[in-house]
Design an enzyme around this catalytic site. Structure first.
Site, PDB file in Angstrom:
ATOM      1  NE  ARG A  75     -23.736  25.333 -33.804  1.00 36.42           N
ATOM      2  CZ  ARG A  75     -23.628  24.864 -32.564  1.00 36.42           C
ATOM      3  NH1 ARG A  75     -22.583  24.170 -32.193  1.00 36.42           N
ATOM      4  NH2 ARG A  75     -24.590  25.072 -31.692  1.00 36.42           N
ATOM      5  CG  HIS A 135     -23.935  27.646 -27.380  1.00 32.88           C
ATOM      6  ND1 HIS A 135     -23.363  26.972 -28.440  1.00 32.88           N
ATOM      7  CD2 HIS A 135     -23.582  26.941 -26.282  1.00 32.88           C
ATOM      8  CE1 HIS A 135     -22.681  25.913 -27.997  1.00 32.88           C
ATOM      9  NE2 HIS A 135     -22.796  25.887 -26.673  1.00 32.88           N
ATOM     10  CD  GLU A 137     -24.904  20.061 -26.720  1.00 32.00           C
ATOM     11  OE1 GLU A 137     -24.842  20.192 -25.483  1.00 32.00           O
ATOM     12  OE2 GLU A 137     -24.054  19.446 -27.386  1.00 32.00           O
ATOM     13  CG  ASN A 141     -23.895  19.998 -30.952  1.00 34.82           C
ATOM     14  OD1 ASN A 141     -23.875  20.298 -32.144  1.00 34.82           O
ATOM     15  ND2 ASN A 141     -24.041  20.898 -29.996  1.00 34.82           N
ATOM     16  CE1 TYR A 167     -17.598  17.600 -27.872  1.00 39.96           C
ATOM     17  CE2 TYR A 167     -20.003  17.746 -27.866  1.00 39.96           C
ATOM     18  CZ  TYR A 167     -18.761  18.338 -28.040  1.00 39.96           C
ATOM     19  OH  TYR A 167     -18.673  19.661 -28.395  1.00 39.96           O
ATOM     20  CD  GLU A 227     -21.090  21.955 -29.667  1.00 39.76           C
ATOM     21  OE1 GLU A 227     -20.817  21.134 -28.756  1.00 39.76           O
ATOM     22  OE2 GLU A 227     -21.754  22.978 -29.480  1.00 39.76           O
TER      23      GLU A 227
END
Ligand code: FCB
Length: 452
Positions: free
Chosen positions: A77, A121, A166, A292, A294, A355
């Site tokens: 990606r 992005h 995002e 994505n 985290y 991600e």
């Protein structure tokens, strides 16, 4: 001992972004982006770092691909730079940029790696910011033209695409918080930007499908499970509002043609610039949802906080996990919880983890090895959680570690290292070195799983 295993045909990859790795900021006719302007403005980025050179991936794509091969990966990606393809944001297509990305995609295919480009992005052409940027409704149409140009240029060799990276983060950080480009701090501009981006997402989807009906198109959404940071019923409600805003603001629109219930006093349609008929225009039946992720998020009820959400993102919960170099909490269940919630609430959509990763500062030891044990632990935990979600019914097709190489981490410059490969930013021409985590990841990809 158990085993975390993944379905046949699972895609193992890494993710990157044009501005964070390409460098070559003014080569081959590229136009200026808002990130060029922002990093060239003193005081904006830690240590005055810029992406002018970054990992020089614009010139070193073959080395990047060699690293992917060394890790047995079968998906990549990456993002296309809008100001390379359309230097003025609209109008003339720059054929050098098209040739560059065609060559790169062909090299990926040659190496047996699926290309998964993201259209945006975060590197908006500065020329469009000068005309108002994302708060300006017209930018949606420009974006759809750009999406069409990308599909015409690469649609013969790329089957799967991500529209945005995002959207919740770049609108918030760029137009309200102001620590990302273009560095504005204006609530109305931010609210309008979110609506333009929703329009842009759906217009781009339609333009791309018109050019190639069988392309699979999604978006990479930033997501984080929102948990109440207190015992009150009001905290639980605040956590739901926060979830609606940070996780669903660009998803409910696409899939259901509505804004979710995030604001206490209702959706601020007028301030967002919503016009009659727009809720039909924002619909886009995405073929897959990119996640994505985290960490998790703790939320408390607080009157007047959160731009009308009456919700505040608070520090970690009672029982807290270890921290990465960035200070983000390591909480593997966040991935399980989020994937399961989306699976339940959206009727088992196709999901790709677009991600997931962590920053640790480890560099080469005396023998030149990079022993980043904490990163291996991070991936072990999150991947085991993902395997559990798949076992319980989630339809997850791929996983992309953030990131291939240490790179330019936005406002943090080169201070935060997220890579599976180490980059010497003092001597950028030197070869990149796989970290121990990269070697570990190579085995996982080869065996489609690992012992837990
Ligand atoms: C995500 C961004 C990505 C990178 C990681 C650490 O929010 O999409 O570019 O900065 O965080």
């Amino acid at each position: 001992m158990g085993r975390a295993s993944f379905p046949d045909g699972f895609h193992w990859g890494t993710a990157t972004a044009s501005y964070q790795i390409e460098g070559a900021w003014d080569h081959d006719g590229k136009g200026e982006s808002i990130w060029d302007r922002f990093t060239h403005t003193p005081g904006r980025i830690r240590s005055g770092d810029t992406g002018d050179v970054a990992c020089d991936s614009y010139h070193r794509g073959d080395e990047d691909i060699a690293l992917m091969r060394e890790m047995n990966l079968n998906s990549y990606r990456f993002s296309l730079a809008w100001p390379r393809i359309l230097p003025a944001g609209s109008g003339e297509v720059n054929s050098k940029a098209i040739d560059h990305y065609r060559r790169f995609v062909d090299a990926l295919l040659e190496a047996g790696i699926r290309p998964l480009p993201t259209l945006y992005h975060w590197d908006l052409p500065q020329a469009l910011e000068d005309r108002g940027g994302w708060p300006e409704r017209d930018t949606a149409g420009r974006f759809a033209d750009y999406a069409d140009a990308c599909m015409r240029a690469l649609g013969d060799r790329v089957d799967q695409w991500s529209i945005f990276n995002e959207p919740a983060i770049f609108t918030l950080m760029g137009y309200l918080v102001g620590i990302h480009a273009p560095g504005r701090q204006d609530l109305d501009a931010f609210l309008r930007a979110t609506h333009t981006v929703n329009l842009a997402q759906a217009e781009a989807f339609r333009a791309m499908k018109a050019a190639r009906g069988d392309a699979r198109i999604g978006t990479a959404f930033s997501m984080s499970p929102c948990e109440p940071g207190g015992d009150d019923e009001a905290d639980a409600e605040a956590a739901e509002r926060w979830h609606a805003f940070v996780n669903l603001w660009f998803l409910e629109t696409a899939l259901h043609g509505r804004y979710p219930d995030a604001f206490v006093e209702g959706v601020p349609f007028e301030r967002m610039g919503v016009r009659d008929g727009d809720m039909d225009l924002v619909r886009a039946p995405l073929d897959f949802l990119g996640i994505n992720l985290y960490t998790r998020t703790a939320v408390q009820h607080r009157e007047g906080a959160g731009w009308g959400l009456d919700a505040a993102h608070v520090g970690p919960l009672g029982e807290t996990g270890p921290r990465t170099h960035f200070g983000w909490e390591v909480w593997p269940d966040a991935l399980y919880d989020m994937v399961m919630r989306i699976t339940r609430d959206y009727d088992r959509p196709v999901i790709e983890i677009t991600e997931n990763g962590c920053s640790y500062a480890d560099g080469p030891d005396a023998r030149g090895r990079i022993e980043d044990r904490e990163r291996i632990e991070f991936f072990r935990g999150y991947l085991a959680a993902l395997a559990r979600a798949i076992e319980e019914g989630a339809d997850v097709r791929g996983y992309h570690a953030w990131t291939l190489l240490d790179n330019f981490e936005w406002a943090e410059g080169y201070e935060q290292r997220f890579g599976l490969a180490w980059v010497d930013f003092e001597y950028p021409e030197r070869p990149r070195t796989l970290k121990e985590s990269g070697r570990w990841y190579a085995e996982v990809a080869a065996e489609n799983g690992f012992d837990t």
